[in-house]
Structure formats: C-alpha cells, structure tokens
Design a protein around this motif. Structure first.
Motif, PDB file in Angstrom:
ATOM      1  N   SER A   5       0.834  -1.201   0.000  1.00  0.00           N
ATOM      2  CA  SER A   5       0.000   0.000   0.000  1.00  0.00           C
ATOM      3  C   SER A   5       0.867   1.249   0.000  1.00  0.00           C
ATOM      4  O   SER A   5       1.909   1.278   0.657  1.00  0.00           O
ATOM      5  CB  SER A   5      -0.902   0.005   1.241  1.00  0.00           C
ATOM      6  N   PRO A   6       0.442   2.292  -0.706  1.00  0.00           N
ATOM      7  CA  PRO A   6       1.194   3.557  -0.685  1.00  0.00           C
ATOM      8  C   PRO A   6       1.257   4.189   0.698  1.00  0.00           C
ATOM      9  O   PRO A   6       2.132   5.012   0.965  1.00  0.00           O
ATOM     10  CB  PRO A   6       0.397   4.451  -1.654  1.00  0.00           C
ATOM     11  N   SER A   7       0.332   3.798   1.589  1.00  0.00           N
ATOM     12  CA  SER A   7       0.305   4.392   2.922  1.00  0.00           C
ATOM     13  C   SER A   7       1.324   3.770   3.875  1.00  0.00           C
ATOM     14  O   SER A   7       1.561   4.300   4.962  1.00  0.00           O
ATOM     15  CB  SER A   7      -1.095   4.247   3.537  1.00  0.00           C
ATOM     16  N   ILE A   8       1.950   2.650   3.460  1.00  0.00           N
ATOM     17  CA  ILE A   8       2.951   1.983   4.293  1.00  0.00           C
ATOM     18  C   ILE A   8       4.328   2.491   3.904  1.00  0.00           C
ATOM     19  O   ILE A   8       4.735   2.388   2.742  1.00  0.00           O
ATOM     20  CB  ILE A   8       2.897   0.453   4.149  1.00  0.00           C
ATOM     21  N   ARG A   9       5.043   3.055   4.867  1.00  0.00           N
ATOM     22  CA  ARG A   9       6.364   3.605   4.611  1.00  0.00           C
ATOM     23  C   ARG A   9       7.451   2.616   5.005  1.00  0.00           C
ATOM     24  O   ARG A   9       7.321   1.920   6.015  1.00  0.00           O
ATOM     25  CB  ARG A   9       6.551   4.911   5.390  1.00  0.00           C
ATOM     26  N   PRO A  10       8.537   2.557   4.231  1.00  0.00           N
ATOM     27  CA  PRO A  10       9.650   1.671   4.611  1.00  0.00           C
ATOM     28  C   PRO A  10      10.198   2.022   5.987  1.00  0.00           C
ATOM     29  O   PRO A  10      10.364   3.195   6.316  1.00  0.00           O
ATOM     30  CB  PRO A  10      10.691   1.932   3.507  1.00  0.00           C
ATOM     31  N   GLY A  11      10.455   0.994   6.790  1.00  0.00           N
ATOM     32  CA  GLY A  11      11.013   1.204   8.112  1.00  0.00           C
ATOM     33  C   GLY A  11      10.002   1.555   9.176  1.00  0.00           C
ATOM     34  O   GLY A  11      10.345   1.701  10.348  1.00  0.00           O
ATOM     35  N   ARG A  12       8.727   1.681   8.784  1.00  0.00           N
ATOM     36  CA  ARG A  12       7.677   2.003   9.745  1.00  0.00           C
ATOM     37  C   ARG A  12       6.615   0.908   9.708  1.00  0.00           C
ATOM     38  O   ARG A  12       5.830   0.841   8.768  1.00  0.00           O
ATOM     39  CB  ARG A  12       7.029   3.352   9.417  1.00  0.00           C
ATOM     40  N   PRO A  13       6.578   0.049  10.711  1.00  0.00           N
ATOM     41  CA  PRO A  13       5.589  -1.031  10.723  1.00  0.00           C
ATOM     42  C   PRO A  13       4.164  -0.480  10.694  1.00  0.00           C
ATOM     43  O   PRO A  13       3.872   0.551  11.305  1.00  0.00           O
ATOM     44  CB  PRO A  13       5.881  -1.759  12.045  1.00  0.00           C
ATOM     45  N   ALA A  14       3.303  -1.167   9.975  1.00  0.00           N
ATOM     46  CA  ALA A  14       1.904  -0.733   9.903  1.00  0.00           C
ATOM     47  C   ALA A  14       1.225  -0.920  11.257  1.00  0.00           C
ATOM     48  O   ALA A  14       1.371  -1.959  11.891  1.00  0.00           O
ATOM     49  CB  ALA A  14       1.169  -1.535   8.827  1.00  0.00           C
ATOM     50  N   ASP A  15       0.486   0.084  11.681  1.00  0.00           N
ATOM     51  CA  ASP A  15      -0.183   0.020  12.985  1.00  0.00           C
ATOM     52  C   ASP A  15      -1.215  -1.097  13.040  1.00  0.00           C
ATOM     53  O   ASP A  15      -1.475  -1.660  14.108  1.00  0.00           O
ATOM     54  CB  ASP A  15      -0.863   1.364  13.296  1.00  0.00           C
ATOM     55  N   THR A  16      -1.826  -1.401  11.901  1.00  0.00           N
ATOM     56  CA  THR A  16      -2.900  -2.397  11.891  1.00  0.00           C
ATOM     57  C   THR A  16      -2.388  -3.834  11.908  1.00  0.00           C
ATOM     58  O   THR A  16      -3.148  -4.753  12.211  1.00  0.00           O
ATOM     59  CB  THR A  16      -3.790  -2.226  10.649  1.00  0.00           C
ATOM     60  N   ALA A  17      -1.108  -4.045  11.585  1.00  0.00           N
ATOM     61  CA  ALA A  17      -0.574  -5.410  11.471  1.00  0.00           C
ATOM     62  C   ALA A  17      -0.706  -6.212  12.765  1.00  0.00           C
ATOM     63  O   ALA A  17      -1.225  -7.332  12.748  1.00  0.00           O
ATOM     64  CB  ALA A  17       0.876  -5.375  10.984  1.00  0.00           C
ATOM     65  N   PRO A  18      -0.235  -5.702  13.922  1.00  0.00           N
ATOM     66  CA  PRO A  18      -0.386  -6.496  15.151  1.00  0.00           C
ATOM     67  C   PRO A  18      -1.839  -6.685  15.563  1.00  0.00           C
ATOM     68  O   PRO A  18      -2.176  -7.700  16.183  1.00  0.00           O
ATOM     69  CB  PRO A  18       0.398  -5.683  16.192  1.00  0.00           C
ATOM     70  N   VAL A  19      -2.707  -5.735  15.227  1.00  0.00           N
ATOM     71  CA  VAL A  19      -4.137  -5.871  15.550  1.00  0.00           C
ATOM     72  C   VAL A  19      -4.746  -7.030  14.771  1.00  0.00           C
ATOM     73  O   VAL A  19      -5.464  -7.866  15.321  1.00  0.00           O
ATOM     74  CB  VAL A  19      -4.890  -4.559  15.238  1.00  0.00           C
ATOM     75  N   ILE A  20      -4.440  -7.092  13.471  1.00  0.00           N
ATOM     76  CA  ILE A  20      -4.963  -8.175  12.645  1.00  0.00           C
ATOM     77  C   ILE A  20      -4.385  -9.514  13.082  1.00  0.00           C
ATOM     78  O   ILE A  20      -5.088 -10.526  13.112  1.00  0.00           O
ATOM     79  CB  ILE A  20      -4.670  -7.900  11.158  1.00  0.00           C
ATOM     80  N   ALA A  21      -3.099  -9.542  13.441  1.00  0.00           N
ATOM     81  CA  ALA A  21      -2.473 -10.781  13.915  1.00  0.00           C
ATOM     82  C   ALA A  21      -3.186 -11.305  15.156  1.00  0.00           C
ATOM     83  O   ALA A  21      -3.447 -12.512  15.279  1.00  0.00           O
ATOM     84  CB  ALA A  21      -0.995 -10.545  14.208  1.00  0.00           C
ATOM     85  N   LYS A  22      -3.523 -10.401  16.089  1.00  0.00           N
ATOM     86  CA  LYS A  22      -4.231 -10.808  17.315  1.00  0.00           C
ATOM     87  C   LYS A  22      -5.628 -11.321  16.984  1.00  0.00           C
ATOM     88  O   LYS A  22      -6.077 -12.346  17.526  1.00  0.00           O
ATOM     89  CB  LYS A  22      -4.322  -9.616  18.258  1.00  0.00           C
ATOM     90  N   GLN A  23      -6.322 -10.646  16.095  1.00  0.00           N
ATOM     91  CA  GLN A  23      -7.667 -11.078  15.704  1.00  0.00           C
ATOM     92  C   GLN A  23      -7.627 -12.437  15.010  1.00  0.00           C
ATOM     93  O   GLN A  23      -8.506 -13.284  15.227  1.00  0.00           O
ATOM     94  CB  GLN A  23      -8.299 -10.037  14.783  1.00  0.00           C
ATOM     95  N   LEU A  24      -6.613 -12.666  14.202  1.00  0.00           N
ATOM     96  CA  LEU A  24      -6.472 -13.960  13.532  1.00  0.00           C
ATOM     97  C   LEU A  24      -6.244 -15.076  14.541  1.00  0.00           C
ATOM     98  O   LEU A  24      -6.874 -16.139  14.468  1.00  0.00           O
ATOM     99  CB  LEU A  24      -5.302 -13.911  12.544  1.00  0.00           C
ATOM    100  N   SER A  25      -5.345 -14.837  15.483  1.00  0.00           N
ATOM    101  CA  SER A  25      -5.052 -15.831  16.509  1.00  0.00           C
ATOM    102  C   SER A  25      -6.298 -16.149  17.325  1.00  0.00           C
ATOM    103  O   SER A  25      -6.592 -17.325  17.612  1.00  0.00           O
ATOM    104  CB  SER A  25      -3.932 -15.317  17.424  1.00  0.00           C
ATOM    105  N   ASP A  26      -7.066 -15.111  17.681  1.00  0.00           N
ATOM    106  CA  ASP A  26      -8.292 -15.307  18.460  1.00  0.00           C
ATOM    107  C   ASP A  26      -9.334 -16.090  17.669  1.00  0.00           C
ATOM    108  O   ASP A  26     -10.004 -16.982  18.215  1.00  0.00           O
ATOM    109  CB  ASP A  26      -8.877 -13.960  18.885  1.00  0.00           C
ATOM    110  N   ALA A  27      -9.483 -15.758  16.367  1.00  0.00           N
ATOM    111  CA  ALA A  27     -10.488 -16.432  15.543  1.00  0.00           C
ATOM    112  C   ALA A  27     -10.155 -17.906  15.360  1.00  0.00           C
ATOM    113  O   ALA A  27     -11.037 -18.778  15.428  1.00  0.00           O
ATOM    114  CB  ALA A  27     -10.605 -15.735  14.191  1.00  0.00           C
ATOM    115  N   ILE A  28      -8.891 -18.211  15.119  1.00  0.00           N
ATOM    116  CA  ILE A  28      -8.469 -19.607  14.934  1.00  0.00           C
ATOM    117  C   ILE A  28      -8.676 -20.390  16.216  1.00  0.00           C
ATOM    118  O   ILE A  28      -9.171 -21.526  16.204  1.00  0.00           O
ATOM    119  CB  ILE A  28      -6.997 -19.659  14.484  1.00  0.00           C
ATOM    120  N   SER A  29      -8.319 -19.782  17.346  1.00  0.00           N
ATOM    121  CA  SER A  29      -8.462 -20.449  18.637  1.00  0.00           C
ATOM    122  C   SER A  29      -9.925 -20.623  19.023  1.00  0.00           C
ATOM    123  O   SER A  29     -10.353 -21.713  19.426  1.00  0.00           O
ATOM    124  CB  SER A  29      -7.726 -19.656  19.708  1.00  0.00           C
TER     125      SER A  29
END
Length: 305
Positions: free
Chosen positions: A107-131
């Motif tokens: 995405s153009p909104s993702i800058r190199p060297g700056r992790p996307a703020d939404t990434a850890p949120v989605i990772a947590k939601q994925l882990s919760d949904a699978i569990s």
C-alpha cells in the motif's frame, strides 16, 4: 448523420474527468448518489463480495501454504512446523504462533522502516479467531507427551491491500491449514526428535514416531465478512476506498456450522441496531457458504493435479 457534441471522444473524456474530479473532491456525496440506487461505483450490489480465488501450495518450502485474492486484496499464508518442547501446563499439545506482515509494497500508505499500525491488531484477531473456532486441535500436534510437539508458525504477508484485510488473511490461513502436511519424525541416537526428509525415506533411520505424512483434522472452519454501515446501507466486502470514505466497520466471524465465533466493530458513528446485526449475520452466512465451496474446489483441484 452528424454526431452530437456528447458523442465526440473529447466530450466523453471531459465528462469522465469531471466525474473523477467530483469523486476525489466529494467522495461521500459521490457514493451516496450510487447507494440510493442500491449499487456501488464498481457495479457490485451492496451485499455482494468481490471475486475470490484460492491457490493452495504455492510455497514449496512450507509445510502448508495458500495464496488468496479477494478482489485486488492479496494474501500469502505459509506455515512452517518445528519441533519444540511443550509447556508443563499442556504437555500433550503443540503450539501456534501467528504473525501478519504489511510490507511497503502492499500500500502507498505503508512507509519503509515504519511497521503498519494495523498489522499487530490483525495478527491478534487472527489468533483469536483460529483459537475460538476450534479449527485446530493442538493435541494433534503432540509427538511425545511432555517431551516433543510441533510448533506451527503461521506467517501471512499482505501483498496488496485493497480493503477487507482481515477477511482475506483469515481465508488464507484457513486454506493454508487445510493444505498443511505434517512430516515424518523419528528419534535420533541422542533421543532428540528429528524430521525425516524425503531423501531419508527408505534408508536406515529410526522407526518414525508418526507412521505417515498426514493432514490435520479440521473440524470447524472459520470464515469472516467485513461490512460497512452507512446510514441504512450495509456494504459487504469493502474496498480500501470505501473503508476510507465510510468509517463504521463490522466484521463477523462464523464457523462452518454457521455459529458465531466473534464480531468486531471498528469505530464509526453508526449505532448498531438489532436489525443491522441480523442483516450482517445473514449476509455473512451466505458468504460463508460461498467461501466454503471456493475452498473445497481449490483443494480438489490440488488433489487432481
């Protein structure tokens, strides 16, 4: 017969430029003009999801993998298994670790060297949904009680972000686990559990702890659908533009039996009514059936190949 001014190529081009300018300057009124006709700018009905494809097994070095396209949103999921020592609290269970990545290419909104703020949120939601769905029985990942079990590392890479990221990510995870193959393992001379590679099969190695390469028994497959609520309208599977214009997002996760696993509401000014929740659930159930068939067809195609 002479053509009118409206038929001239330059007139059509000017009209298209005018529409595009209006769309950029006044995005919400632009959408509202479409929604009153129960249609979206891309031609979809309000409750219609984008074209969805699943390709299983694209990563040969992984134990399970899948490539999912939801419209232009693209996710690559890969699962790698490693032998670990299980915890003392769960000596007969393996473990699962989920990571979600959004590299700058997505995405153009993702800058190199700056992790996307939404990434850890989605990772947590994925882990919760699978569990929460009970898709994976961690006891199936046990090798030797209290001594050895599988650690499943699930890595999901967003290759193109065009809305409904969680839906596409969960679908890629589900497809990757459906494709997952658990390798053969044995004990070496020092008592450690080691993986038996393809080259070692049939050669002089210790008796395998598991008799054959097998797949996980997946009982309940979780699927999700994200909807945007705007006035009295419900838009299923929004694009990134729709998400940026209308801010009330609701994600419903159902299992393959149609039971509610979880739901998320991300911000927005629209208050959820019972009728809205009911309508979102109905649309999600229809979408669940569609995704179940798409996943089934992709797995069947892999077996034929």
């Amino acid at each position: 017969m002479a053509s009118t001014d409206g038929d001239r190529p330059e007139s059509k081009l000017a009209a298209e430029i005018e529409v595009e300018a209006y769309r950029r300057l006044f995005p919400l009124p632009y959408y509202d003009r479409h929604l009153v006709e129960s249609v979206r700018p891309d031609g979809r009905a309000l409750g219609q999801a984008r074209e969805t494809t699943i390709a299983v097994g694209p990563v040969s070095s992984a134990n399970g993998s899948a490539l999912v396209k939801l419209g232009d949103t693209t996710m690559l999921a890969a699962i790698k298994l490693e032998v670990m020592t299980p915890s003392t609290k769960s000596p007969d269970e393996g473990s699962l670790a989920v990571d979600f990545y959004m590299p700058p290419i997505c995405s153009p909104s993702i800058r190199p060297g700056r992790p996307a703020d939404t990434a850890p949120v989605i990772a947590k939601q994925l882990s919760d949904a699978i569990s929460s769905s009970g898709m994976i029985n961690l006891k199936e990942l046990s090798l030797v009680s209290g001594k050895a079990a599988w650690m499943a590392y699930l890595d999901i890479y967003c290759l193109n972000a065009d809305g409904s990221l969680f839906d596409a990510a969960l679908l890629s995870a589900t497809a990757a686990f459906s494709h997952l193959q658990i390798p053969l393992v044995s004990l070496n001379d020092s008592g450690r559990v080691i993986t038996i590679s393809e080259e070692q099969k049939g050669k002089s190695v210790s008796e395998p702890l598991n008799k054959e390469i097998r797949k996980l028994a997946i009982k309940n497959t979780p699927f999700s659908l994200t909807c945007i609520l705007h006035d009295k309208h419900i838009l299923a599977d929004p694009t990134s533009e729709e998400e940026s214009v209308m801010d009330t997002h609701v994600t419903v996760v159902l299992d393959s039996k149609g039971r509610l696993v979880s739901s998320y509401k991300a911000g927005g000014s629209v208050l959820l009514s019972r009728s809205m929740i009911k309508n979102c659930m109905e649309i999600a159930k229809q979408r669940m059936e569609e995704l179940g068939e798409i996943l089934k067809e992709s797995l069947s195609a892999m077996e034929i190949d």
